[in-house]
Design an enzyme around this catalytic site. Structure first.
Site: not given
Ligand code: FE
Ligand code: ZN
Length: 239
Positions: A56, A58-59, A112, A131
């Site tokens: 993802h 944001d990672h 996830h 996450d």
């Molecule tokens: Fe995240």
């Molecule tokens: Zn995530």
């Protein structure tokens, strides 16, 4: 082994681990490059490794810029080789990854995302859960099944109970509201919420949390079977 907590984006945490002896560092999930650059240049350390828990944005947002600047190696799950930017060190479930003095066991923890992994630095009893497991919560199930997520959480839950958990987001207070709503008589949880509020009031992260406390307070780790876990996950999605 000291873990530096770097706030990124709105509520993400990236973590930098420094090996003082070799003046080298790894970063776990650089959401963005700038705060990481600021830290390593200030400390004059070499960012040799980037460890990603999942693909993802944001990672992994800082991956390419950091790789370009420091020629860092990018570690990620082998099945995600086409969606982790810049990946060049592919790891698999149960493998022990080593770089300089850093040493972590890879846990494949799908739910996830299908390729989510956690990094267990077993000598230091620290796990980076991305996450998958949050303090007082768990990640949304986007790609996996309820069963996969339940098993992934159980795998983490079975670690030694003094393990420190470093997760990908500061969601603890928000998560606590769901926990206390469904578990209103839990005194450990009430105590934990007071601690969380105090930390946040001082501008401090609520991370790391300790597995022992999560087992007592995190309603998703308290779920006894797959059915109750799945029900809670659905309720949380609409909370
Ligand atoms: Fe995240
Ligand atoms: Zn995530």
């Amino acid at each position: 082994m000291k873990v530096e907590i770097i706030k990124c984006l709105k509520d993400n945490y990236s973590y930098i681990i420094v090996d003082k002896e070799k003046q080298s560092a790894c970063v776990i999930d650089p959401s963005e490059a700038e705060p990481i650059i600021n830290f390593v240049e200030n400390k004059k350390i070499h960012l040799k490794y980037i460890l990603n828990t999942h693909h993802h944005y944001d990672h992994v947002g800082g991956n390419l810029e950091l790789k370009k600047r420091y020629n860092s190696k990018i570690v990620g799950f082998k099945n995600d080789k086409d969606r982790i930017p810049g990946i060049n060190d592919f790891v698999k479930n149960n493998q022990v990854w080593k770089g300089d003095n850093f040493e972590a066991k890879i846990f494949h923890v799908p739910g996830h995302t299908s390729g989510h992994i956690a990094y267990h630095f077993y000598k230091e009893k620290k796990i980076f859960t991305g996450d998958t497991l949050f303090s007082l919560g768990c990640g949304r199930i986007f790609e996996g099944t309820y069963e996969e997520m339940f098993n992934s959480l159980n795998r983490i839950k079975n670690l030694s109970d003094d393990t420190e958990i470093y997760c990908g987001h500061e969601y603890t207070l928000q998560n606590s509201k769901f926990c206390i709503y469904h578990d209103s008589k839990n005194l450990n949880l009430k105590k934990k919420i007071i601690e969380v509020e105090e930390k946040l009031k001082k501008g401090l992260p609520t991370i790391p949390c300790i597995l022992k406390d999560e087992i007592k307070c995190n309603i998703f780790l308290k779920a006894k079977d797959l059915e109750s876990f799945s029900k809670l996950r659905d309720l949380k999605d609409n909370f």
